[in-house]
Design a protein around this motif. Structure first.
Motif, PDB file in Angstrom:
ATOM      1  N   PHE A 139       0.828  -1.201   0.000  1.00 59.65           N
ATOM      2  CA  PHE A 139       0.000   0.000   0.000  1.00 59.65           C
ATOM      3  C   PHE A 139       0.863   1.252   0.000  1.00 59.65           C
ATOM      4  CE2 PHE A 139      -2.978  -2.760   2.662  1.00 59.65           C
ATOM      5  CZ  PHE A 139      -3.629  -3.228   1.547  1.00 59.65           C
ATOM      6  N   ARG A 141       0.411   5.965  -0.200  1.00 62.07           N
ATOM      7  CA  ARG A 141      -0.444   7.150  -0.286  1.00 62.07           C
ATOM      8  C   ARG A 141       0.135   8.091  -1.330  1.00 62.07           C
ATOM      9  NH1 ARG A 141      -1.180   8.119   4.757  1.00 62.07           N
ATOM     10  NH2 ARG A 141      -3.288   7.282   4.776  1.00 62.07           N
ATOM     11  N   SER A 181      -6.181  13.099  -1.834  1.00 64.59           N
ATOM     12  CA  SER A 181      -5.159  12.122  -1.449  1.00 64.59           C
ATOM     13  C   SER A 181      -5.691  10.731  -1.738  1.00 64.59           C
ATOM     14  CB  SER A 181      -4.824  12.263   0.043  1.00 64.59           C
ATOM     15  OG  SER A 181      -3.827  11.325   0.415  1.00 64.59           O
ATOM     16  N   THR A 183      -5.272   6.463  -1.703  1.00 61.70           N
ATOM     17  CA  THR A 183      -4.625   5.244  -1.247  1.00 61.70           C
ATOM     18  C   THR A 183      -4.436   4.358  -2.465  1.00 61.70           C
ATOM     19  OG1 THR A 183      -5.742   5.418   0.889  1.00 61.70           O
ATOM     20  CG2 THR A 183      -4.728   3.305   0.346  1.00 61.70           C
ATOM     21  N   THR A 213       4.654   6.103   2.257  1.00 57.07           N
ATOM     22  CA  THR A 213       4.059   5.062   3.069  1.00 57.07           C
ATOM     23  C   THR A 213       2.832   5.641   3.753  1.00 57.07           C
ATOM     24  OG1 THR A 213       5.390   5.653   5.007  1.00 57.07           O
ATOM     25  CG2 THR A 213       6.327   4.030   3.484  1.00 57.07           C
ATOM     26  N   LEU A 214       2.008   4.799   4.334  1.00 56.78           N
ATOM     27  CA  LEU A 214       0.787   5.284   4.969  1.00 56.78           C
ATOM     28  C   LEU A 214       1.074   6.177   6.169  1.00 56.78           C
ATOM     29  CD1 LEU A 214      -1.583   2.178   4.735  1.00 56.78           C
ATOM     30  CD2 LEU A 214      -1.294   4.097   3.147  1.00 56.78           C
ATOM     31  N   ASP A 215       2.292   6.100   6.712  1.00 57.77           N
ATOM     32  CA  ASP A 215       2.647   6.992   7.821  1.00 57.77           C
ATOM     33  C   ASP A 215       3.446   8.208   7.348  1.00 57.77           C
ATOM     34  OD1 ASP A 215       5.004   5.740   7.223  1.00 57.77           O
ATOM     35  OD2 ASP A 215       5.362   4.916   9.219  1.00 57.77           O
ATOM     36  N   GLU A 283     -10.393   1.638   5.033  1.00 58.93           N
ATOM     37  CA  GLU A 283      -9.710   2.876   4.656  1.00 58.93           C
ATOM     38  C   GLU A 283      -9.551   2.985   3.147  1.00 58.93           C
ATOM     39  OE1 GLU A 283      -5.467   5.282   5.346  1.00 58.93           O
ATOM     40  OE2 GLU A 283      -5.900   3.475   6.512  1.00 58.93           O
ATOM     41  N   VAL A 284      -9.107   1.905   2.519  1.00 62.09           N
ATOM     42  CA  VAL A 284      -8.927   1.906   1.068  1.00 62.09           C
ATOM     43  C   VAL A 284     -10.280   1.990   0.363  1.00 62.09           C
ATOM     44  CG1 VAL A 284      -7.945   0.669  -0.901  1.00 62.09           C
ATOM     45  CG2 VAL A 284      -6.833   0.544   1.332  1.00 62.09           C
ATOM     46  N   ASN A 287     -11.717   5.487   0.681  1.00 60.07           N
ATOM     47  CA  ASN A 287     -10.920   6.391  -0.142  1.00 60.07           C
ATOM     48  C   ASN A 287     -11.316   6.265  -1.605  1.00 60.07           C
ATOM     49  OD1 ASN A 287      -8.188   6.756  -1.884  1.00 60.07           O
ATOM     50  ND2 ASN A 287      -8.177   8.165  -0.148  1.00 60.07           N
TER      51      ASN A 287
END
Length: 327
Positions: A139, A141, A181, A183, A213-215, A283-284, A287
């Motif tokens: 995954f 972003r 934004s 994913t 990355t997601l973070d 979440e995905v 999104n």
């Protein structure tokens, strides 16, 4: 008009730094959002300010000249700042990849290139049906982009899943959009697959982007993103001005215009993308529903499925395509 010199003194750093910027006297020219042919036209300064608000800022040199090469989009330099060492790090240019040679500039040390998946490639099974030897599926972003169903896809006509009578014929692409934004998924494939990839996705504008990355940590290597193109550029660049080539690719399907704002998603393909997103978690899934738009750039897929697209999720694809379009 003389050039404007501006001196900035940066404090609140380990050491005080002075930067002297010299700006071109040329007035700002509008920068057409070529990756988003139907989107708003913004000035270069607005575009630079947009990048600043998304966690990166530009080198002084990249802001100096306001001239744009009319033949090719100017690269956009994106930087992050390492405050502990007082140096600029992670320099990266978001740029257009015009040919196979350009693809080679984003290869990793082991000779692979990364691909961004935002629709059917959200499904690892679907991705592996196209790229059997892919590695490192994960995954990511991607900030500053939105998904849009805005171009006619001949393969849907070939497979019998498009509905020309209702204009449900569109595939999916992305375009720059402030505040959005996505994913996405990212994976790597071999350098040897560049020609096939280029040919298979020929209707798109190829952009080199740097996912996170997601973070929020930038990737080490850029990835290829299939973005909106335009009919004029497709004929001039991809078809080398050849109307015969355009006919072979699109005209034989009675398509005289590829990029449109009044078409709707191919039903079986949209269902496939939604199912793929749902399998990756809430979440995905959310999104995808809320950051994917019809060609009007107003209607989200969540809204479409509740109105004109109601019933799509209950429809099964043809038996021969159940695996390919099974999410």
């Amino acid at each position: 008009m003389r050039a404007l010199d501006l001196t900035l003194v940066l404090t609140n750093m380990p050491t005080t730094t002075t930067l002297r910027l010299s700006f071109s006297p040329s007035p700002p020219r509008p920068l057409s959002n070529r990756a988003c042919p139907h989107g708003p036209v913004i000035s270069q300064l607005d575009f630079f300010a947009f990048l600043n608000r998304h966690g990166s800022f530009l080198t002084p040199l990249s802001c100096c000249s306001l001239e744009v090469d009319r033949r090719r989009r100017s690269p956009i330099t994106m930087l992050s700042y390492d405050s502990t060492s007082n140096v600029l790090a992670n320099q990266f240019q978001v740029r257009e990849l015009n040919d196979e040679t350009d693809f080679e500039t984003i290869l990793s040390a082991d000779g692979r290139f990364s691909v961004c998946g935002f629709g059917s490639l959200l499904s690892e099974r679907s991705a592996r049906s196209t790229f059997p030897d892919l590695v490192n599926f994960r995954f990511a972003r991607l900030n500053g982009f939105r998904r849009v169903f805005a171009h006619v896809t001949p393969v849907f006509l070939e497979r019998g899943i498009a509905r020309p009578e209702t204009k449900e014929i569109s595939g999916l692409s992305v375009e720059p959009c402030e505040g959005e934004s996505l994913t996405v998924t990212v994976f790597e494939i071999e350098k040897s697959e560049i020609p096939a990839y280029f040919e298979r996705e020929i209707e798109y504008r190829f952009l080199a982007v740097l996912p996170q990355t997601l973070d929020g940590k930038p990737f080490d290597n850029p990835a290829v993103l299939c973005a909106c193109y335009s009919d004029e550029e497709f004929l001039r660049v991809r078809c080398k001005g050849s109307k015969e080539m355009f006919f072979q690719l699109y005209g034989q399907y009675n398509i005289d215009k590829i990029w449109q704002d009044d078409i709707l998603p191919c039903r079986a393909y949209l269902r496939h993308c939604v199912l793929a997103a749902k399998k990756l978690g809430d979440e995905v899934y959310d999104n995808f529903l809320d950051h994917t738009f019809l060609g009007d750039r107003k209607t989200t897929i969540r809204q479409h499925l509740a109105t004109k697209g109601s019933g799509i999720m209950e429809e099964e694809p043809p038996e021969s395509l159940k695996i390919r379009y099974g999410g």
